[in-house]
Design a protein around this motif. Structure first.
Motif, PDB file in Angstrom:
ATOM      1  N   PRO A  17       0.783  -1.235   0.000  1.00 14.24           N
ATOM      2  CA  PRO A  17       0.000   0.000   0.000  1.00 14.24           C
ATOM      3  C   PRO A  17       0.814   1.286   0.000  1.00 14.24           C
ATOM      4  O   PRO A  17       0.444   2.249  -0.690  1.00 14.24           O
ATOM      5  CB  PRO A  17      -0.852  -0.117   1.274  1.00 14.24           C
ATOM      6  N   LEU A  18       1.888   1.354   0.784  1.00 10.92           N
ATOM      7  CA  LEU A  18       2.667   2.591   0.842  1.00 10.92           C
ATOM      8  C   LEU A  18       3.238   2.938  -0.531  1.00 10.92           C
ATOM      9  O   LEU A  18       3.247   4.102  -0.939  1.00 10.92           O
ATOM     10  CB  LEU A  18       3.790   2.460   1.873  1.00 10.92           C
ATOM     11  N   GLY A  19       3.720   1.931  -1.251  1.00  8.82           N
ATOM     12  CA  GLY A  19       4.226   2.181  -2.591  1.00  8.82           C
ATOM     13  C   GLY A  19       3.108   2.474  -3.565  1.00  8.82           C
ATOM     14  O   GLY A  19       3.177   3.428  -4.346  1.00  8.82           O
ATOM     15  N   PRO A  60       2.001  -3.888   4.730  1.00  9.99           N
ATOM     16  CA  PRO A  60       1.792  -3.203   6.011  1.00  9.99           C
ATOM     17  C   PRO A  60       0.947  -1.940   5.885  1.00  9.99           C
ATOM     18  O   PRO A  60       1.128  -1.140   4.975  1.00  9.99           O
ATOM     19  CB  PRO A  60       3.213  -2.856   6.454  1.00  9.99           C
ATOM     20  N   VAL A  61       0.009  -1.779   6.807  1.00 14.31           N
ATOM     21  CA  VAL A  61      -0.839  -0.582   6.843  1.00 14.31           C
ATOM     22  C   VAL A  61      -0.746   0.129   8.193  1.00 14.31           C
ATOM     23  O   VAL A  61      -1.383   1.172   8.376  1.00 14.31           O
ATOM     24  CB  VAL A  61      -2.315  -0.918   6.554  1.00 14.31           C
ATOM     25  N   PHE A  62       0.046  -0.389   9.119  1.00 13.43           N
ATOM     26  CA  PHE A  62       0.083   0.179  10.467  1.00 13.43           C
ATOM     27  C   PHE A  62       1.197   1.215  10.609  1.00 13.43           C
ATOM     28  O   PHE A  62       2.170   1.215   9.840  1.00 13.43           O
ATOM     29  CB  PHE A  62       0.235  -0.929  11.506  1.00 13.43           C
ATOM     30  N   ALA A  63       1.048   2.096  11.576  1.00 15.65           N
ATOM     31  CA  ALA A  63       1.998   3.181  11.784  1.00 15.65           C
ATOM     32  C   ALA A  63       3.417   2.643  11.861  1.00 15.65           C
ATOM     33  O   ALA A  63       3.696   1.683  12.584  1.00 15.65           O
ATOM     34  CB  ALA A  63       1.641   3.939  13.061  1.00 15.65           C
ATOM     35  N   SER A  64       4.309   3.281  11.115  1.00 16.66           N
ATOM     36  CA  SER A  64       5.692   2.813  11.061  1.00 16.66           C
ATOM     37  C   SER A  64       6.625   3.990  10.806  1.00 16.66           C
ATOM     38  O   SER A  64       6.179   5.111  10.517  1.00 16.66           O
ATOM     39  CB  SER A  64       5.852   1.758   9.960  1.00 16.66           C
ATOM     40  N   GLU A  65       7.915   3.708  10.867  1.00 15.38           N
ATOM     41  CA  GLU A  65       8.905   4.762  10.672  1.00 15.38           C
ATOM     42  C   GLU A  65       9.184   5.019   9.194  1.00 15.38           C
ATOM     43  O   GLU A  65       9.353   6.161   8.770  1.00 15.38           O
ATOM     44  CB  GLU A  65      10.200   4.388  11.392  1.00 15.38           C
ATOM     45  N   THR A  66       9.253   3.924   8.393  1.00 19.92           N
ATOM     46  CA  THR A  66       9.617   4.100   6.987  1.00 19.92           C
ATOM     47  C   THR A  66       8.782   3.194   6.082  1.00 19.92           C
ATOM     48  O   THR A  66       7.721   3.573   5.617  1.00 19.92           O
ATOM     49  CB  THR A  66      11.127   3.822   6.770  1.00 19.92           C
ATOM     50  N   ILE A  77      -3.603   2.944  12.028  1.00 24.78           N
ATOM     51  CA  ILE A  77      -3.265   2.975  10.609  1.00 24.78           C
ATOM     52  C   ILE A  77      -2.187   4.033  10.399  1.00 24.78           C
ATOM     53  O   ILE A  77      -2.222   5.110  11.016  1.00 24.78           O
ATOM     54  CB  ILE A  77      -4.516   3.305   9.767  1.00 24.78           C
ATOM     55  N   ASP A  78      -1.228   3.734   9.540  1.00 28.09           N
ATOM     56  CA  ASP A  78      -0.172   4.703   9.248  1.00 28.09           C
ATOM     57  C   ASP A  78      -0.818   5.981   8.700  1.00 28.09           C
ATOM     58  O   ASP A  78      -1.611   5.917   7.746  1.00 28.09           O
ATOM     59  CB  ASP A  78       0.796   4.120   8.215  1.00 28.09           C
ATOM     60  N   HIS A  95     -15.461  -5.845   0.864  1.00 30.89           N
ATOM     61  CA  HIS A  95     -16.447  -6.875   1.197  1.00 30.89           C
ATOM     62  C   HIS A  95     -17.719  -6.727   0.370  1.00 30.89           C
ATOM     63  O   HIS A  95     -18.374  -7.731   0.046  1.00 30.89           O
ATOM     64  CB  HIS A  95     -16.764  -6.823   2.684  1.00 30.89           C
ATOM     65  N   ALA A  96     -18.073  -5.514   0.011  1.00 32.04           N
ATOM     66  CA  ALA A  96     -19.263  -5.310  -0.812  1.00 32.04           C
ATOM     67  C   ALA A  96     -19.108  -5.969  -2.176  1.00 32.04           C
ATOM     68  O   ALA A  96     -20.091  -6.324  -2.822  1.00 32.04           O
ATOM     69  CB  ALA A  96     -19.536  -3.817  -0.984  1.00 32.04           C
ATOM     70  N   ARG A  97     -17.852  -6.161  -2.605  1.00 33.22           N
ATOM     71  CA  ARG A  97     -17.563  -6.811  -3.879  1.00 33.22           C
ATOM     72  C   ARG A  97     -17.236  -8.291  -3.715  1.00 33.22           C
ATOM     73  O   ARG A  97     -16.857  -8.960  -4.680  1.00 33.22           O
ATOM     74  CB  ARG A  97     -16.395  -6.098  -4.559  1.00 33.22           C
ATOM     75  N   GLY A  98     -17.330  -8.792  -2.494  1.00 32.67           N
ATOM     76  CA  GLY A  98     -16.994 -10.188  -2.242  1.00 32.67           C
ATOM     77  C   GLY A  98     -15.516 -10.448  -2.126  1.00 32.67           C
ATOM     78  O   GLY A  98     -15.088 -11.606  -2.173  1.00 32.67           O
ATOM     79  N   LEU A  99     -14.713  -9.388  -1.949  1.00 28.57           N
ATOM     80  CA  LEU A  99     -13.274  -9.524  -1.827  1.00 28.57           C
ATOM     81  C   LEU A  99     -12.869  -9.667  -0.365  1.00 28.57           C
ATOM     82  O   LEU A  99     -13.248  -8.841   0.475  1.00 28.57           O
ATOM     83  CB  LEU A  99     -12.563  -8.310  -2.430  1.00 28.57           C
ATOM     84  N   ARG A 100     -12.109 -10.700  -0.062  1.00 32.55           N
ATOM     85  CA  ARG A 100     -11.530 -10.852   1.274  1.00 32.55           C
ATOM     86  C   ARG A 100     -10.334  -9.915   1.412  1.00 32.55           C
ATOM     87  O   ARG A 100      -9.762  -9.448   0.423  1.00 32.55           O
ATOM     88  CB  ARG A 100     -11.077 -12.296   1.478  1.00 32.55           C
ATOM     89  N   VAL A 101      -9.907  -9.668   2.667  1.00 31.32           N
ATOM     90  CA  VAL A 101      -8.766  -8.788   2.923  1.00 31.32           C
ATOM     91  C   VAL A 101      -7.808  -9.479   3.880  1.00 31.32           C
ATOM     92  O   VAL A 101      -8.196  -9.880   4.986  1.00 31.32           O
ATOM     93  CB  VAL A 101      -9.213  -7.427   3.501  1.00 31.32           C
ATOM     94  N   LEU A 102      -6.562  -9.610   3.436  1.00 28.79           N
ATOM     95  CA  LEU A 102      -5.497 -10.218   4.232  1.00 28.79           C
ATOM     96  C   LEU A 102      -4.549  -9.117   4.691  1.00 28.79           C
ATOM     97  O   LEU A 102      -4.087  -8.309   3.868  1.00 28.79           O
ATOM     98  CB  LEU A 102      -4.742 -11.236   3.381  1.00 28.79           C
ATOM     99  N   LEU A 103      -4.261  -9.053   5.987  1.00 29.10           N
ATOM    100  CA  LEU A 103      -3.346  -8.054   6.531  1.00 29.10           C
ATOM    101  C   LEU A 103      -1.954  -8.635   6.722  1.00 29.10           C
ATOM    102  O   LEU A 103      -1.779  -9.845   6.851  1.00 29.10           O
ATOM    103  CB  LEU A 103      -3.871  -7.522   7.870  1.00 29.10           C
ATOM    104  N   ASP A 104      -0.977  -7.744   6.757  1.00 25.07           N
ATOM    105  CA  ASP A 104       0.429  -8.124   6.928  1.00 25.07           C
ATOM    106  C   ASP A 104       0.838  -7.801   8.354  1.00 25.07           C
ATOM    107  O   ASP A 104       0.905  -6.629   8.740  1.00 25.07           O
ATOM    108  CB  ASP A 104       1.286  -7.349   5.923  1.00 25.07           C
ATOM    109  N   GLY A 105       1.122  -8.829   9.149  1.00 25.77           N
ATOM    110  CA  GLY A 105       1.485  -8.637  10.544  1.00 25.77           C
ATOM    111  C   GLY A 105       2.971  -8.818  10.763  1.00 25.77           C
ATOM    112  O   GLY A 105       3.518  -9.895  10.540  1.00 25.77           O
ATOM    113  N   VAL A 106       3.631  -7.762  11.205  1.00 21.80           N
ATOM    114  CA  VAL A 106       5.080  -7.801  11.442  1.00 21.80           C
ATOM    115  C   VAL A 106       5.284  -8.017  12.940  1.00 21.80           C
ATOM    116  O   VAL A 106       5.396  -7.061  13.706  1.00 21.80           O
ATOM    117  CB  VAL A 106       5.752  -6.503  10.960  1.00 21.80           C
ATOM    118  N   PHE A 107       5.326  -9.272  13.333  1.00 16.20           N
ATOM    119  CA  PHE A 107       5.355  -9.614  14.749  1.00 16.20           C
ATOM    120  C   PHE A 107       6.672 -10.252  15.183  1.00 16.20           C
ATOM    121  O   PHE A 107       6.799 -10.686  16.327  1.00 16.20           O
ATOM    122  CB  PHE A 107       4.199 -10.558  15.079  1.00 16.20           C
ATOM    123  N   ASN A 108       7.635 -10.302  14.284  1.00  9.25           N
ATOM    124  CA  ASN A 108       8.972 -10.745  14.698  1.00  9.25           C
ATOM    125  C   ASN A 108       9.763  -9.582  15.272  1.00  9.25           C
ATOM    126  O   ASN A 108      10.573  -9.762  16.173  1.00  9.25           O
ATOM    127  CB  ASN A 108       9.734 -11.329  13.508  1.00  9.25           C
TER     128      ASN A 108
END
Length: 458
Positions: A17-19, A60-66, A77-78, A95-108
C-alpha cells in the motif's frame, strides 16, 4: 488445522500500500494531516475483480517509521495511509464486492519508536516492558560521556533499526493476539505473518490458540523462505506458508533451460500439499519482478501457467499482471523499484500491459472452472531440459467436476526456440488455453516457446 473453506477459491491480488499510494518514504511529522493513501486503493477493487481475484492481500498498513516493516503502533493505521475511517471504508468496499482482505502482521520485530521499546530504554531493566525484548544491559551503569550507554539488543538479521521481540515472553504473545483480534474484529479476514521463519513455532501456536476461538474463519499464512515447511506449519498451527521453492524453480528452470529443476520442485510441492496448501506466487514485494527475472520475456506465460495449474492459493503481485518490470537491489532503497506507485485509476494504465493482463484473466478463469486445482497433485508425463508435460488432477478421486470440463488438466510447455511435438494422453484433445495444436491421437504440436492446457478427459 483445516484451512477455512473460503480459501479453497481464493486468488489474491497482493498490494504494497505505501508504494501503491505513492506515500512519503518517511513517517509524517507529528501533528501533520493524514494523507488517506488507502482511499487510492478503492478505485482498483473492480479491477481486481475483473482480473479474477477474490481477495486483496495488503502489505503493512500500520503506523511505522519508513517502509511499514518497522511498526511503531500496531493499533493505528499509518497516517500516510489515513486512519480508522479509511480502513473501515476500504474493508466495506472490498467486502461489498466479495473480496476478502489479508493483513500483513510484522510480529517478529518492531521499529525503534515502538512505545514499549522506548519505555524500556527510558526506564532500564526494571521497566514493565524490558522483558519484551532481548537486551544486553551494560554492567555497573556504564556510561558514554554523561549519558547512560544504550543496551545492546537482538535485531532482525542485522538491521539494528528493527528491534526483535522476545517471543518467550507471555505478554508479547498476549499483545500479538490482541492486535490480531482487534483488526479481525474490524473486518480483516486473515493475516500474513512476516518473517515467520524467525519466530519459534510455539509462539504462533500460543497466539493462534487465543485468536481462533473468536475468529474460526480467519486465515493465517506464515512467511517461510526455507526450512521444513510442513513441520513449521503443523507446529505453529498455521494454515499455510509461502512457497519460495516453487517460485525459484518457476523462473530459474526457464532461465537455465532446465525443466528437471521444475519437475523436482513439483514433486516436493506434492509432498507439501499432503500437509497444507501453500501460498503460491511468481512475484511479491521482496523479489525482482518476474518480467525482469526472466532472461527471455517470451517465457513469461510459462511461469504463469505453472502458478495457476498447480495446487496452492495463488497470489498475483500488483503490476505483474501488467508485465511491470522492476529489479530488487541489495542497498538502501533497493526495494523501491518493485514497490511503485500505481496511477489514479485503471484507465490510466499503459496499453502495453494488456496482453499479459488478459493472459492472467484467461488462466485464472481456467482455475475457477476447475476448483479442485486448489489441492491438485501433479504428475510429470514427459520431461527433457526444454520440454515438460505434466498432469494436474484432483487429489480426491471422488471430487465431482461441476464444470463438465474433464477430471484433470494436461500442461505442455516448450521453452525451446524451435517447434516441438510432444506426447500427451490420448483423451487430452480439448484445448483449454494456449497455442498448441492437438491431433486427438496423443500428440500436441507447440510452436517455439509455446504452451498449452488440455482437458485430460472424463
Amino acid at each position: 488445522m483445516a484451512e477455512p473453506t473460503w480459501v479453497r477459491h481464493a486468488v489474491w491480488w497482493h498490494i504494497y500500500p505505501l508504494g501503491f499510494a505513492g506515500a512519503p518514504k518517511q513517517a509524517l511529522p507529528a501533528g501533520a494531516a493524514p494523507e488517506h493513501g488507502l482511499q487510492k486503493l478503492i478505485p482498483w477493487l473492480d479491477y481486481a475483480l475483473e482480473l479474477g481475484a477474490s481477495g486483496i492481500a495488503l502489505g503493512p498498513v500500520f503506523a511505522s517509521e519508513t517502509h511499514g516493516y518497522d511498526t511503531t503502533d500496531y493499533f493505528s493505521i499509518d497516517p500516510r495511509l489515513g486512519g480508522d475511517a479509511d480502513f473501515d471504508d476500504f474493508i466495506r468496499e472490498a467486502h461489498a464486492r466479495g473480496l476478502r482482505v489479508l493483513l500483513d502482521g510484522v510480529f517478529n520485530h518492531a521499529g525503534r519508536s515502538f512505545q514499549p521499546f522506548k519505555d524500556a530504554l527510558a526506564h532500564g531493566p526494571s521497566s514493565p516492558t524490558a522483558q519484551w525484548f532481548k537486551f544486553s544491559w551494560p554492567e555497573h551503569g556504564t556510561v558514554t560521556g554523561s549519558e547512560p550507554a544504550e543496551p545492546d539488543y537482538a535485531d532482525f538479521e542485522g538491521h539494528h533499526h528493527l528491534v526483535a521481540l522476545n517471543h518467550d515472553e507471555p505478554r508479547v504473545a498476549r499483545f500479538v493476539a490482541d492486535v490480531m483480534k482487534h483488526w479481525l474484529g474490524r473486518g480483516a479476514d486473515g493475516w500474513r505473518l512476516d518473517a515467520a521463519y524467525a519466530v519459534p513455532s510455539g509462539f504462533w501456536a500460543s497466539v493462534l490458540a487465543a485468536v481462533r476461538p473468536d475468529y474460526p474463519e480467519a486465515y493465517f499464512v506464515g512467511e517461510y523462505i526455507h526450512g521444513d515447511y510442513p513441520a513449521e506449519v503443523t507446529a505453529g498451527t498455521l494454515d499455510s506458508a509461502t512457497q519460495y521453492e516453487l517460485w525459484k524453480a518457476a523462473w530459474s528452470s526457464l532461465n537455465d533451460a532446465n525443466f528437471y529443476e521444475l519437475a523436482s520442485a513439483l514433486e516436493r510441492h506434492n509432498s507439501f500439499l499432503d500437509a497444507f496448501v501453500p501460498l503460491t506466487f511468481v512475484g511479491n514485494h521482496d523479489v525482482t519482478r518476474i518480467a525482469s527475472q526472466l532472461k527471455d520475456p517470451q517465457l513469461l506465460p510459462h511461469a504463469l501457467v505453472v502458478l495457476f495449474t498447480v495446487g496452492g492459493t495463488p497470489s498475483v503481485y500488483y503490476g505483474d499482471e501488467q508485465a511491470y518490470r522492476g529489479v530488487k537491489e541489495d542497498r538502501e532503497g533497493g526495494d523501491d523499484d518493485v514497490r511503485p506507485a500505481f496511477p489514479e485509476s485503471p484507465r490510466d494504465l499503459s496499453p502495453l500491459g494488456q496482453d499479459v493482463y488478459r493472459l492472467h484473466q484467461q488462466l485464472i478463469g481456467v482455475r475457477r472452472r476447475h476448483g479442485w486445482l486448489h489441492s491438485a497433485r501433479t504428475r510429470v508425463l514427459s520431461l527433457t531440459n526444454e520440454h515438460l508435460v505434466y498432469e494436474a488432477s484432483p487429489h480426491d478421486p471422488a471430487v465431482e467436476n461441476e464444470s463438465g470440463e474433464g477430471r484433470g488438466i494436461v500442461v505442455a510447455l516448450n521453452q525451446a526456440d524451435r517447434a516441438a511435438e510432444l506426447e500427451v494422453p490420448a483423451p487430452a484433445s480439448v484445448l483449454l488455453a494456449g497455442n498448441g495444436t492437438v491431433d486427438g491421437n496423443g500428440r500436441i504440436s507447440l510452436p517455439p516457446r509455446g504452451w498449452a492446457l488440455l482437458s485430460a478427459g472424463s
